[in-house]
Design an enzyme around this catalytic site. Structure first.
Site, PDB file in Angstrom:
ATOM      1  N   CYS A  20      -6.298  -3.066 -12.328  1.00 12.71           N
ATOM      2  CA  CYS A  20      -7.389  -3.508 -13.197  1.00 12.71           C
ATOM      3  C   CYS A  20      -7.193  -4.988 -13.522  1.00 12.71           C
ATOM      4  CB  CYS A  20      -7.481  -2.744 -14.505  1.00 12.71           C
ATOM      5  SG  CYS A  20      -7.735  -0.989 -14.315  1.00 12.71           S
TER       6      CYS A  20
ATOM      7  N   ARG B 248      -6.589  -6.511  -7.838  1.00 13.43           N
ATOM      8  CA  ARG B 248      -5.854  -5.664  -8.780  1.00 13.43           C
ATOM      9  C   ARG B 248      -6.563  -4.339  -9.023  1.00 13.43           C
ATOM     10  NH1 ARG B 248      -2.065  -8.594 -12.077  1.00 13.43           N
ATOM     11  NH2 ARG B 248      -2.130  -6.792 -13.420  1.00 13.43           N
TER      12      ARG B 248
ATOM     13  N   TRP C 185      -9.457  -0.106 -11.724  1.00 10.93           N
ATOM     14  CA  TRP C 185      -8.796   0.854 -10.840  1.00 10.93           C
ATOM     15  C   TRP C 185      -8.706   2.117 -11.678  1.00 10.93           C
ATOM     16  CZ3 TRP C 185      -4.238   3.772 -10.751  1.00 10.93           C
ATOM     17  CH2 TRP C 185      -3.878   4.272  -9.486  1.00 10.93           C
TER      18      TRP C 185
ATOM     19  N   ASN D 139      -6.739  -2.865 -19.871  1.00 14.57           N
ATOM     20  CA  ASN D 139      -5.824  -2.427 -18.804  1.00 14.57           C
ATOM     21  C   ASN D 139      -4.742  -1.575 -19.453  1.00 14.57           C
ATOM     22  OD1 ASN D 139      -7.214  -4.008 -17.043  1.00 14.57           O
ATOM     23  ND2 ASN D 139      -5.605  -5.549 -16.784  1.00 14.57           N
ATOM     24  N   GLY D 140      -4.259  -0.575 -18.730  1.00 14.83           N
ATOM     25  CA  GLY D 140      -3.188   0.267 -19.290  1.00 14.83           C
ATOM     26  C   GLY D 140      -3.722   1.655 -19.584  1.00 14.83           C
TER      27      GLY D 140
ATOM     28  N   GLU E  92       9.238   0.574   6.012  1.00 17.40           N
ATOM     29  CA  GLU E  92       8.266  -0.444   5.605  1.00 17.40           C
ATOM     30  C   GLU E  92       7.150  -0.578   6.654  1.00 17.40           C
ATOM     31  OE1 GLU E  92       7.477  -1.850   3.028  1.00 17.40           O
ATOM     32  OE2 GLU E  92       6.372  -3.645   3.604  1.00 17.40           O
TER      33      GLU E  92
ATOM     34  N   LYS F 157       3.218  -0.027   5.847  1.00 18.30           N
ATOM     35  CA  LYS F 157       2.168  -1.023   6.127  1.00 18.30           C
ATOM     36  C   LYS F 157       1.054  -0.393   6.934  1.00 18.30           C
ATOM     37  CE  LYS F 157       2.866  -3.350   3.809  1.00 18.30           C
ATOM     38  NZ  LYS F 157       3.861  -3.649   2.846  1.00 18.30           N
TER      39      LYS F 157
ATOM     40  N   GLU G 260      -1.021   2.250   4.842  1.00 16.31           N
ATOM     41  CA  GLU G 260      -1.835   1.804   3.704  1.00 16.31           C
ATOM     42  C   GLU G 260      -3.051   0.989   4.122  1.00 16.31           C
ATOM     43  OE1 GLU G 260       0.215  -0.618   0.758  1.00 16.31           O
ATOM     44  OE2 GLU G 260       1.365  -1.601   2.315  1.00 16.31           O
TER      45      GLU G 260
ATOM     46  N   HIS H 282      15.860  16.534  13.648  1.00 15.57           N
ATOM     47  CA  HIS H 282      16.137  17.587  12.661  1.00 15.57           C
ATOM     48  C   HIS H 282      14.852  18.181  12.096  1.00 15.57           C
ATOM     49  CE1 HIS H 282      20.430  16.882  12.784  1.00 15.57           C
ATOM     50  NE2 HIS H 282      20.170  15.580  12.762  1.00 15.57           N
TER      51      HIS H 282
ATOM     52  N   LYS I 137      -3.131  -3.654  -6.493  1.00 14.03           N
ATOM     53  CA  LYS I 137      -1.906  -4.453  -6.598  1.00 14.03           C
ATOM     54  C   LYS I 137      -1.373  -4.276  -8.009  1.00 14.03           C
ATOM     55  CE  LYS I 137       0.176  -7.922  -4.277  1.00 14.03           C
ATOM     56  NZ  LYS I 137       0.791  -7.516  -2.998  1.00 14.03           N
TER      57      LYS I 137
HETATM   58  C1  F6R Z   1       2.880  -1.922  -0.520  1.00 12.93           C
HETATM   59  C2  F6R Z   1       3.008  -2.464  -1.860  1.00 12.93           C
HETATM   60  C3  F6R Z   1       3.516  -1.566  -2.933  1.00 12.93           C
HETATM   61  C4  F6R Z   1       4.377  -2.376  -3.921  1.00 12.93           C
HETATM   62  C5  F6R Z   1       4.805  -1.493  -5.096  1.00 12.93           C
HETATM   63  C6  F6R Z   1       5.714  -2.238  -6.042  1.00 12.93           C
HETATM   64  O1  F6R Z   1       2.438  -2.883   0.380  1.00 12.93           O
HETATM   65  O2  F6R Z   1       2.673  -3.587  -2.110  1.00 12.93           O
HETATM   66  O3  F6R Z   1       4.238  -0.501  -2.408  1.00 12.93           O
HETATM   67  O4  F6R Z   1       5.495  -2.869  -3.249  1.00 12.93           O
HETATM   68  O5  F6R Z   1       3.662  -1.064  -5.791  1.00 12.93           O
HETATM   69  O6  F6R Z   1       5.114  -3.389  -6.525  1.00 12.93           O
HETATM   70  P1  F6R Z   1       5.959  -4.567  -7.136  1.00 12.93           P
HETATM   71  O7  F6R Z   1       6.779  -5.165  -6.064  1.00 12.93           O
HETATM   72  O8  F6R Z   1       4.935  -5.523  -7.676  1.00 12.93           O
HETATM   73  O9  F6R Z   1       6.807  -3.964  -8.214  1.00 12.93           O
END
Ligand code: F6R
Length: 613
Positions: free
Chosen positions: A2, A27, A79, A105-106, A486, A490, A493, A509, A608
Site C-alpha cells: 500500500c 507497493r 494491496w 497502511n497496516g 532464488e 524469480k 513470481e 528423494h 513490494k
Molecule cells: C521477491 C521479493 C520478496 C522480498 C521479501 C522480503 O522478489 O522481493 O521475496 O525479498 O518480501 O523483502 P525485504 O527484503 O524488503 O525484507
C-alpha cells in the site's frame, strides 16, 4: 505494501497526488483513491485496479476546477488485506459525518471489536476494511480538534498504521502518524508532502523527515509539528535523500526489472566501494561498529530475512561458515519470533531486508534485541525502520528498487554478506593472503556481472524454448543451492510458471516423480566442488526425459556435453559465482515473463515491502 501520499502547498493537489501514487504503485496496485476538500466538503474519487483507472475516473467525474483549485489532499494505492480490491474497499475512507477522510497502511488488529462498539453508537459502515473503522473512530473522538481526535483514536488501536487524515472542518492541514508502517515527510519551500516512501517525494525535494513509531504530525504547507501520541513535542532531524528523481524512472528500459538487472554492475560497485582494504586483506565495514576483538568473540551468526532476502542469507551462511569458521544459520524471519529461539549475547543476528520494513523481519529484530543478541541490519532503504531499530549495520547503496521482483538488492546483499564473512574470517583463522585473494575476487564481481549481461540476447533467445512450460525445477549444490531457490522464486513470481528450487541431491528423494518428457530442469552446474555429483543428478533427470538448461563455467566442455542448452558463467570462486549465476537466472525469468506477456514490474497478488505479518 500500500502506498500513501498527501500533499499540501502552493500547487493543485490532484495531479501531484496521482503522480505520487504512480511512483508508489509498486507497493500495491489493486485499487486506488484520493480525497480533497472542495467548497468546504470532502470529495473522494476511487477506482478498482491501477492508478490510471483512478485518474480516468476522477477526470470523468470531477469538474475540471477540482484539478486546479484544491491545494491539499490525501491519496492511496492499495494491496488488499481486509476485503477484496473493490472500489468500495479502496481508500480514503470517511467517518460517519463524511467530514473526515483517512488513508491507512497496516492492519488494525482490534477492528472487529471497535466496529461493534461504533455500530452500537450508530456508525454505518459501507466497506469491509479495518481502515473505515479507524475513520469512524476518529470522527467519534472529534471535539473540534482533529489532531487530538487522531491521537485519542490511535490510543484505542491495536496493530500497525501509517495514516494521513484530512477534515473539511479544519482546512489547510494534514494529520499523519505511524506505528510499524513508515511515513516520510518531504520538506520543500511552501509545500509539504506526506508519503509512505521517499519515491513519491523525490520529484519535489530531497529534504525529508522520517517519523518514528508513535509519532504524530500536524502538517501544513510551510510547517510540521511532530509530537508523540501523548501530545509531547519530539525532535526529528531533516535528512537529505541520497538519490534523485531519475533513479526512480525506467531510463529507457521496457521495465524497471530490466533496468535494475542492468544497473547491477554499478550497484555492486557502490556496495563494495571503500569497503575493501587490500593492505590487510579484509573488508572495512564501519557501520558494524565492531572491533576485531568483538568479532573474535562472536559465537554464532544468525541470518534472518524473508523471500529473496532469505535466499541471500542462505548464501551468507555458506560464506560465513566457509571463510570465518563460525557457526552460521539462517532462519525465516517469521519463524524466528514464534519459535522462541535460543540466542545469547555472543550471537550476531543479521537482519536482511531490502525495504527495511518487512514486518516479520522487524519482529525478529525486536526479538533478538530482547534476547540480548548483537543485532545488525543489512538494508537498502536508508532510514527504514529496520535500519533505525538495529542502530548498526550496512547499507546496500543499490538505489531505489521499484520492480516488485528483487534483483539488484539481492546481489548487493550477497556482496555485502561476502564482505562480512571476509571480515569475520580475518578476525579468526583466515590468513592475510587468503583474505587478499578473496577481496580481489569481491572486487571483480561487477565485471563478472557485466560479462553475464553481455549474454542478454542469447538468454532471451533461449527463453523462447521454455516459454510454454507449466513447471520448472532449479537445482544446485553448496552455495548454488540458494541460487537455485532464488532462480525458481524469480521465475514463478513474474511468469507464473510453477517453479521449485531443490538441492541437486534432493530431487531423487521425491520431486523426480514429477519429471516428464520435456520438463525443464535448470541445473546450476558451475565448476565448483560437487559439480561431478550435480552432473550425475542431471543424468538422472535426463533419463526421465527432462530438458536441461545448464549454467556452467565458461570453457567447461565436460559439463556442456551433458546439457541441452547452456548459459556460461565466468570462472571464479564458488561463493563469488553465486552473483553472476543469479544475474543469468534473473534475465532468464525476465525474458520468459516478457514473452508470456506478464505484468513484469507488478506481478499479480504481490506487493513490494510486506508490512503485515
Ligand atoms: C521477491 C521479493 C520478496 C522480498 C521479501 C522480503 O522478489 O522481493 O521475496 O525479498 O518480501 O523483502 P525485504 O527484503 O524488503 O525484507
Amino acid at each position: 505494501m500500500c502506498g500513501i501520499v498527501g500533499y499540501i502547498g502552493k500547487s493543485a493537489a490532484p495531479p501531484i497526488l496521482i503522480n505520487g501514487l504512480r511512483r508508489l504503485e509498486y507497493r500495491g496496485y489493486d485499487s486506488a483513491g484520493m480525497a480533497i476538500v472542495d467548497h468546504g466538503k470532502i470529495v473522494v474519487a476511487k477506482a478498482a485496479g491501477k492508478v490510471a483507472n483512478l485518474n480516468d475516473k476522477a477526470k470523468a467525474e470531477w469538474p475540471a476546477s477540482r484539478f486546479t483549485e484544491s491545494s491539499y489532499g490525501i491519496a492511496h494505492t492499495r494491496w488488499a488485506t481486509h476485503g477484496p480490491p473493490t472500489e468500495v474497499n479502496a481508500h480514503p475512507h470517511l467517518d460517519q459525518s463524511g467530514d473526515i477522510a483517512v488513508v491507512h497502511n497496516g492492519i488494525i488488529e482490534n477492528y472487529r471489536s471497535l466496529r461493534a462498539k461504533l455500530e452500537a453508537k450508530g456508525s454505518k459502515f459501507v466497506s469491509e476494511t479495518d481502515t473505515e473503522v479507524l475513520a469512524h473512530l476518529i470522527g467519534d473522538r472529534y471535539r473540534g480538534d482533529l489532531f487530538q481526535a487522531v491521537c485519542d483514536a490511535l490510543h484505542q488501536v491495536e496493530g500497525t498504521f501509517g495514516i494521513a487524515v484530512i477534515s473539511a472542518k479544519e482546512p489547510g492541514k494534514i494529520i499523519t502518524a505511524r506505528r510499524g508502517s513508515p511515513i516520510v515527510l518531504g520538506i520543500a519551500s511552501g509545500e509539504t508532502i506526506v508519503a509512505s516512501d521517499a519515491s513519491a517525494i523525490l520529484s519535489h525535494t530531497q529534504r525529508v523527515i522520517y517519523l518514528d513509531d508513535n509519532d504524530i504530525a500536524l502538517v501544513t504547507a510551510d510547517h510540521v509539528d511532530i509530537r508523540d501520541l501523548n501530545n509531547v513535542p519530539v525532535n526529528r532531524e531533516i535528512s537529505e535523500l541520497e538519490f534523485d528523481a531519475g533513479s526512480a524512472e525506467k531510463g529507457g528500459h521496457e521495465h524497471f526489472m530490466l533496468k535494475e538487472i542492468f544497473e547491477q554492475p554499478d550497484c555492486l560497485r557502490n556496495a563494495i566501494r571503500g569497503r575493501l582494504d587490500f593492505s590487510i586483506g579484509s573488508s572495512v565495514l564501519s557501520g558494524m561498529g565492531t572491533s576485531p576483538r568483538d568479532l573474535a568473540e562472536i559465537h554464532r551468526v544468525v541470518l534472518v530475512g524473508c523471500g529473496t532476502s532469505l535466499h541471500s542469507g542462505l548464501i551468507g551462511e555458506y560464506a560465513i561458515e566457509d571463510l570465518a569458521d563460525t557457526l552460521a544459520e539462517v532462519q525465516q524471519a517469521a519463524e524466528f519470533r514464534y519459535r522462541n529461539p535460543i540466542i545469547g549475547r555472543n550471537d550476531l543476528v543479521l537482519a536482511i531486508s531490502q525495504s527495511g520494513e518487512t514486518a516479520d523481519t522487524l519482529a525478529a529484530v525486536r526479538e533478538a534485541h530482547q534476547k540480548g543478541a548483537f543485532v545488525m541490519g543489512l538494508c537498502n532503504v536508508v532510514g527504514s525502520t529496520i535500519a533505525r531499530e538495529t542502530g548498526r549495520g550496512i547499507y546496500l547503496h543499490a538505489g531505489p528498487e521499484i520492480s516488485v521482483a528483487s534483483t539488484k538488492a539481492f546481489t548487493s546483499q550477497v556482496a555485502v554478506l561476502l564482505m562480512i564473512a571476509l571480515k569475520l574470517g580475518r578476525a579468526r583463522r583466515f590468513s592475510r593472503e587468503d583474505g587478499l585473494a578473496f577481496a580481489l575476487g569481491i572486487e571483480s564481481i561487477p565485471s563478472l556481472v557485466e560479462k553475464v549481461l553481455e549474454s542478454n540476447d542469447k538468454i532471451a533467445q533461449l527463453a523462447e524454448g521454455y516459454l510454454h512450460q507449466q513447471h520448472a525445477f532449479f537445482i544446485g549444490r553448496g552455495p548454488m543451492y540458494p541460487v537455485a531457490l532464488e532462480g525458481a522464486l524469480k521465475l514463478k513470481e513474474i511468469s507464473y510458471i510453477h517453479a521449485e528450487g531443490y538441492h541437486a541431491a534432493e530431487l531423487k528423494h521425491g520431486p523426480i516423480a514429477l519429471l516428464e518428457k520435456g520438463t525443464p530442469v535448470i541445473a546450476l552446474a558451475n565448476d565448483i566442488p560437487g559439480k561431478d555429483k550435480t552432473l550425475g543428478n542431471i543424468e538422472e533427470c535426463k533419463a526421465r526425459g527432462a530438458r536441461i538448461l545448464g549454467l556452467i563455467t565458461e570453457g567447461d566442455e565436460e559439463a556442456a556435453a551433458v546439457m541441452d542448452d547452456i548459459i556460461t558463467i565466468p570462472a571464479c570462486h564458488p561463493l563469488i559465482a553465486t552473483i553472476p549465476t543469479a544475474v543469468a537466472l534473473q534475465l532468464f525469468a525476465y525474458h520468459i515473463a516478457r514473452l508470456r506477456g506478464c505484468e513484469i514490474d507488478q506481478p499479480r497478488n504481490l506487493a513490494k515491502s510486506v508490512t503485515v505479518e
